[in-house]
Design a protein around this motif. Structure first.
Motif, PDB file in Angstrom:
ATOM      1  N   MET A  78       0.852  -1.192   0.000  1.00  0.00           N
ATOM      2  CA  MET A  78       0.000   0.000   0.000  1.00  0.00           C
ATOM      3  C   MET A  78       0.885   1.239   0.000  1.00  0.00           C
ATOM      4  O   MET A  78       1.790   1.356   0.834  1.00  0.00           O
ATOM      5  CB  MET A  78      -0.917   0.008   1.230  1.00  0.00           C
ATOM      6  CG  MET A  78      -1.796   1.255   1.347  1.00  0.00           C
ATOM      7  SD  MET A  78      -2.868   1.214   2.809  1.00  0.00           S
ATOM      8  CE  MET A  78      -4.029  -0.063   2.341  1.00  0.00           C
ATOM      9  N   ASP A  79       0.638   2.167  -0.936  1.00  0.00           N
ATOM     10  CA  ASP A  79       1.400   3.410  -0.917  1.00  0.00           C
ATOM     11  C   ASP A  79       0.764   4.374   0.074  1.00  0.00           C
ATOM     12  O   ASP A  79      -0.364   4.184   0.548  1.00  0.00           O
ATOM     13  CB  ASP A  79       1.511   4.018  -2.317  1.00  0.00           C
ATOM     14  CG  ASP A  79       0.159   4.351  -2.942  1.00  0.00           C
ATOM     15  OD1 ASP A  79      -0.750   4.793  -2.213  1.00  0.00           O
ATOM     16  OD2 ASP A  79       0.027   4.176  -4.167  1.00  0.00           O
TER      17      ASP A  79
ATOM     18  N   ALA B 284     -11.316   7.449   5.312  1.00  0.00           N
ATOM     19  CA  ALA B 284     -12.564   6.680   5.249  1.00  0.00           C
ATOM     20  C   ALA B 284     -12.825   5.902   6.534  1.00  0.00           C
ATOM     21  O   ALA B 284     -13.938   5.400   6.749  1.00  0.00           O
ATOM     22  CB  ALA B 284     -12.528   5.724   4.058  1.00  0.00           C
ATOM     23  N   GLY B 285     -11.795   5.769   7.360  1.00  0.00           N
ATOM     24  CA  GLY B 285     -11.949   5.066   8.631  1.00  0.00           C
ATOM     25  C   GLY B 285     -12.079   3.567   8.517  1.00  0.00           C
ATOM     26  O   GLY B 285     -12.669   2.929   9.389  1.00  0.00           O
ATOM     27  N   ASP B 286     -11.508   2.976   7.437  1.00  0.00           N
ATOM     28  CA  ASP B 286     -11.689   1.534   7.242  1.00  0.00           C
ATOM     29  C   ASP B 286     -10.398   0.739   7.363  1.00  0.00           C
ATOM     30  O   ASP B 286     -10.312  -0.386   6.879  1.00  0.00           O
ATOM     31  CB  ASP B 286     -12.350   1.253   5.890  1.00  0.00           C
ATOM     32  CG  ASP B 286     -11.441   1.583   4.706  1.00  0.00           C
ATOM     33  OD1 ASP B 286     -10.363   2.177   4.918  1.00  0.00           O
ATOM     34  OD2 ASP B 286     -11.814   1.242   3.567  1.00  0.00           O
ATOM     35  N   ILE B 287      -9.387   1.312   8.029  1.00  0.00           N
ATOM     36  CA  ILE B 287      -8.137   0.575   8.220  1.00  0.00           C
ATOM     37  C   ILE B 287      -7.485   1.010   9.521  1.00  0.00           C
ATOM     38  O   ILE B 287      -7.666   2.155   9.972  1.00  0.00           O
ATOM     39  CB  ILE B 287      -7.175   0.790   7.024  1.00  0.00           C
ATOM     40  CG1 ILE B 287      -6.122  -0.325   6.974  1.00  0.00           C
ATOM     41  CG2 ILE B 287      -6.525   2.174   7.068  1.00  0.00           C
ATOM     42  CD1 ILE B 287      -5.438  -0.449   5.640  1.00  0.00           C
ATOM     43  N   THR B 288      -6.759   0.081  10.147  1.00  0.00           N
ATOM     44  CA  THR B 288      -6.030   0.347  11.383  1.00  0.00           C
ATOM     45  C   THR B 288      -4.538   0.280  11.102  1.00  0.00           C
ATOM     46  O   THR B 288      -4.069  -0.665  10.466  1.00  0.00           O
ATOM     47  CB  THR B 288      -6.395  -0.683  12.462  1.00  0.00           C
ATOM     48  OG1 THR B 288      -7.786  -0.573  12.763  1.00  0.00           O
ATOM     49  CG2 THR B 288      -5.584  -0.465  13.732  1.00  0.00           C
ATOM     50  N   VAL B 289      -3.790   1.285  11.554  1.00  0.00           N
ATOM     51  CA  VAL B 289      -2.341   1.304  11.366  1.00  0.00           C
ATOM     52  C   VAL B 289      -1.664   0.675  12.579  1.00  0.00           C
ATOM     53  O   VAL B 289      -1.989   0.995  13.730  1.00  0.00           O
ATOM     54  CB  VAL B 289      -1.826   2.735  11.160  1.00  0.00           C
ATOM     55  CG1 VAL B 289      -0.293   2.755  11.096  1.00  0.00           C
ATOM     56  CG2 VAL B 289      -2.409   3.325   9.873  1.00  0.00           C
TER      57      VAL B 289
ATOM     58  N   LYS C  53     -10.008 -11.623  12.687  1.00  0.00           N
ATOM     59  CA  LYS C  53      -8.960 -11.993  11.744  1.00  0.00           C
ATOM     60  C   LYS C  53      -9.090 -11.304  10.387  1.00  0.00           C
ATOM     61  O   LYS C  53      -8.140 -11.297   9.605  1.00  0.00           O
ATOM     62  CB  LYS C  53      -8.933 -13.513  11.542  1.00  0.00           C
ATOM     63  CG  LYS C  53      -8.655 -14.292  12.820  1.00  0.00           C
ATOM     64  CD  LYS C  53      -7.330 -13.914  13.444  1.00  0.00           C
ATOM     65  CE  LYS C  53      -7.052 -14.773  14.683  1.00  0.00           C
ATOM     66  NZ  LYS C  53      -5.820 -14.387  15.387  1.00  0.00           N
ATOM     67  N   ASP C  54     -10.261 -10.728  10.097  1.00  0.00           N
ATOM     68  CA  ASP C  54     -10.412 -10.032   8.827  1.00  0.00           C
ATOM     69  C   ASP C  54     -10.252  -8.513   8.956  1.00  0.00           C
ATOM     70  O   ASP C  54     -10.528  -7.767   8.010  1.00  0.00           O
ATOM     71  CB  ASP C  54     -11.766 -10.357   8.195  1.00  0.00           C
ATOM     72  CG  ASP C  54     -12.943  -9.953   9.084  1.00  0.00           C
ATOM     73  OD1 ASP C  54     -12.714  -9.575  10.249  1.00  0.00           O
ATOM     74  OD2 ASP C  54     -14.089 -10.018   8.603  1.00  0.00           O
ATOM     75  N   THR C  55      -9.784  -8.037  10.127  1.00  0.00           N
ATOM     76  CA  THR C  55      -9.541  -6.608  10.315  1.00  0.00           C
ATOM     77  C   THR C  55      -8.495  -6.118   9.317  1.00  0.00           C
ATOM     78  O   THR C  55      -7.449  -6.744   9.151  1.00  0.00           O
ATOM     79  CB  THR C  55      -9.054  -6.321  11.742  1.00  0.00           C
ATOM     80  OG1 THR C  55     -10.002  -6.831  12.680  1.00  0.00           O
ATOM     81  CG2 THR C  55      -8.874  -4.831  11.964  1.00  0.00           C
ATOM     82  N   ALA C  56      -8.766  -4.991   8.655  1.00  0.00           N
ATOM     83  CA  ALA C  56      -7.792  -4.404   7.727  1.00  0.00           C
ATOM     84  C   ALA C  56      -6.694  -3.726   8.531  1.00  0.00           C
ATOM     85  O   ALA C  56      -6.949  -2.775   9.273  1.00  0.00           O
ATOM     86  CB  ALA C  56      -8.477  -3.412   6.805  1.00  0.00           C
TER      87      ALA C  56
ATOM     88  N   LEU D 129      -4.075  -7.859   5.214  1.00  0.00           N
ATOM     89  CA  LEU D 129      -2.828  -7.254   5.692  1.00  0.00           C
ATOM     90  C   LEU D 129      -2.166  -6.421   4.599  1.00  0.00           C
ATOM     91  O   LEU D 129      -2.065  -6.853   3.448  1.00  0.00           O
ATOM     92  CB  LEU D 129      -1.869  -8.352   6.169  1.00  0.00           C
ATOM     93  CG  LEU D 129      -2.421  -9.287   7.249  1.00  0.00           C
ATOM     94  CD1 LEU D 129      -1.456 -10.433   7.494  1.00  0.00           C
ATOM     95  CD2 LEU D 129      -2.684  -8.526   8.541  1.00  0.00           C
ATOM     96  N   TRP D 130      -1.652  -5.257   5.001  1.00  0.00           N
ATOM     97  CA  TRP D 130      -1.033  -4.320   4.066  1.00  0.00           C
ATOM     98  C   TRP D 130       0.273  -3.802   4.651  1.00  0.00           C
ATOM     99  O   TRP D 130       0.368  -3.511   5.840  1.00  0.00           O
ATOM    100  CB  TRP D 130      -1.969  -3.137   3.803  1.00  0.00           C
ATOM    101  CG  TRP D 130      -3.303  -3.549   3.268  1.00  0.00           C
ATOM    102  CD1 TRP D 130      -4.390  -3.967   3.994  1.00  0.00           C
ATOM    103  CD2 TRP D 130      -3.689  -3.609   1.894  1.00  0.00           C
ATOM    104  NE1 TRP D 130      -5.427  -4.282   3.158  1.00  0.00           N
ATOM    105  CE2 TRP D 130      -5.039  -4.065   1.865  1.00  0.00           C
ATOM    106  CE3 TRP D 130      -3.034  -3.313   0.700  1.00  0.00           C
ATOM    107  CZ2 TRP D 130      -5.732  -4.232   0.666  1.00  0.00           C
ATOM    108  CZ3 TRP D 130      -3.732  -3.476  -0.483  1.00  0.00           C
ATOM    109  CH2 TRP D 130      -5.061  -3.931  -0.496  1.00  0.00           C
ATOM    110  N   ASN D 131       1.278  -3.670   3.794  1.00  0.00           N
ATOM    111  CA  ASN D 131       2.540  -3.068   4.203  1.00  0.00           C
ATOM    112  C   ASN D 131       2.646  -1.677   3.589  1.00  0.00           C
ATOM    113  O   ASN D 131       2.488  -1.504   2.371  1.00  0.00           O
ATOM    114  CB  ASN D 131       3.730  -3.920   3.742  1.00  0.00           C
ATOM    115  CG  ASN D 131       5.037  -3.376   4.270  1.00  0.00           C
ATOM    116  OD1 ASN D 131       5.196  -3.160   5.463  1.00  0.00           O
ATOM    117  ND2 ASN D 131       5.987  -3.116   3.372  1.00  0.00           N
ATOM    118  N   VAL D 132       2.904  -0.680   4.413  1.00  0.00           N
ATOM    119  CA  VAL D 132       3.024   0.695   3.928  1.00  0.00           C
ATOM    120  C   VAL D 132       4.404   0.868   3.299  1.00  0.00           C
ATOM    121  O   VAL D 132       5.417   0.940   4.007  1.00  0.00           O
ATOM    122  CB  VAL D 132       2.803   1.711   5.062  1.00  0.00           C
ATOM    123  CG1 VAL D 132       2.935   3.132   4.522  1.00  0.00           C
ATOM    124  CG2 VAL D 132       1.426   1.495   5.707  1.00  0.00           C
TER     125      VAL D 132
END
Length: 307
Positions: free
Chosen positions: A208-209, A219-224, A257-260, A286-289
Motif C-alpha cells: 500500500m502506498d 474513510a476510517g476503514d483501516i487500522t495502522v 482476523k479479517d480486520t484491515a 494485511l497491508w505493508n506501507v
C-alpha cells in the motif's frame, strides 16, 4: 442432559434468523478445532453470508444443539432450519455438488487442475506410495492456501490428475486452489523437502502506498500498526496508530482476523516482517506501507520529522 425450553427457543431463533448456521468450536475467522476449520473452510469456498455460533462460549448451546438435532458431535451445519450434518458430511456433499445444489449454487467445476511435478519430487514421493496399500496420494490445499500431501482412501467424487507417472487426487476446493501448481524436491529452511508453489494463492501481505493509506484513514476503514521502536515513534509520531510491542501482542492478536491492518515502520522493511507474523496467526487483510513513515513525511505530511 435434557434440552430446556429456553435453550430450544434460542436455537430456533438462531435458525429462524439465519438461513445458514454453523455451530462450531470458535468462529469462521478463528476455528478452535480441525473439524470446525474444515467445515467453515468448505462454506467459505461457497458463500460469504452465513452465521457461526461458538459453542465453546455457551455451554447451554454446546450441549443443547446435540439434543436438538440428535447429532452427537460438533460442528453441525443447518440450512433452512434443517440439520445437514457434521464436517465429514459437509465435505462429502461439497465434493459431490449436493451442498451447492442445496444452497442454490451452480455445480462445482470438476475440471482437473494442470500441475507439474519434477522428476526429483516423484522420486521422493514414490517410496511412501509403495507402502500405502489401497490409499491414494491426495494434495489438500486449505482455505489459507496451505498445501499438504496426505495418504488416504479414495472417494467416489475425487478429482484425479495423472502427471509424470503420479496419480494425485483432489477434493473440489483443493483442485481449484491448485491450478497451475508446481511441485519440486529442493532445499528448504528445514533441509531438503517438497516445495509446492501455488500461483492461485493470494499474497500474504499486500503493498500500500502512502496516498492510499491516507484515503483509507480518511474513510476510517483501516487500522495502522506502528512497529517502530519507542525512540523512533517519539521522534516522528503517527497519530492514531496502534503500537506493536510485547505488551500489546496478545491484545492485537485478539482482533477479528479479517480486520484491515496497515503496518508502518521507518522505510517499509521491518513492517513487512511484522505483517507476515500476523498472517501466520490467521489474519487475512494485511497491508505493508511502502516507504514507511519516511514516505508519509515526504508525500503526505511534511510536518512529520524525517530521520
Amino acid at each position: 442432559m435434557s434440552l430446556s425450553n429456553e435453550t430450544r427457543a434460542r436455537i430456533e431463533a438462531l435458525l429462524a434468523e439465519h438461513r445458514v448456521v454453523l455451530f462450531m468450536k470458535g468462529n469462521r475467522a478463528a476455528p478452535q478445532c480441525g473439524f470446525s476449520a474444515a467445515a467453515a473452510g468448505r462454506l467459505d469456498s461457497l458463500i460469504d453470508d452465513y452465521a457461526t455460533v461458538d459453542v465453546l462460549a455457551d455451554e447451554a448451546i454446546r450441549a443443547g444443539i446435540k439434543e436438538f438435532g440428535n447429532w452427537p458431535t460438533i460442528p453441525q451445519l443447518y440450512i433452512d432450519g434443517e440439520l445437514v450434518g457434521g464436517a465429514d458430511i459437509v465435505q462429502s456433499m461439497t465434493d459431490s455438488g449436493e451442498l451447492q445444489q442445496l444452497l442454490g449454487l451452480p455445480p462445482p467445476d470438476r475440471t482437473p487442475p494442470e500441475i507439474s511435478v519434477s522428476d526429483a519430487a516423484v522420486a521422493a514421493i514414490r517410496p511412501a506410495l509403495e507402502e500405502a496399500g489401497s490409499a491414494r496420494l491426495f494434495l489438500v490445499v486449505d482455505g489459507r492456501y496451505q498445501p499438504q500431501f496426505q495418504l488416504r482412501e479414495p472417494g467416489a467424487h475425487d478429482i484425479v490428475v495423472e502427471v509424470n507417472g503420479l496419480e494425485i487426487h483432489f477434493d473440489v476446493a483443493s483442485a481449484q486452489r491448485a491450478r497451475g501448481a508446481t511441485i519440486d524436491w529442493t532445499s528448504t529452511p528445514r533441509g531438503m523437502g517438497l516445495a509446492i508453489y501455488l500461483p492461485a494463492a493470494p499474497k500474504a501481505v499486500q503493498a500500500m502506498d502512502v496516498a492510499t493509506l491516507k484515503r483509507r484513514l480518511d474513510a476510517g476503514d483501516i487500522t495502522v500498526i506502528d512497529v517502530r521502536p519507542p525512540g523512533e515513534r517519539a521522534r516522528a509520531p503517527f497519530a492514531g496508530a496502534q503500537v506493536f510491542e510485547p505488551e500489546s501482542h496478545d491484545r492485537l492478536m485478539a482482533l477479528p482476523k479479517d480486520t484491515a491492518l496497515a503496518f508502518l515502520c521507518h522505510r517499509g522493511v521491518s513492517s513487512r516482517n511484522a505483517a507476515e507474523h500476523f498472517f501466520d496467526h490467521g489474519f487475512t487483510n494485511l497491508w505493508n506501507v511502502e516507504g514507511g513513515i519516511d514516505a508519509w513525511a515526504a508525500e503526505i505530511d511534511p510536518s512529520t520529522p524525517r530521520y
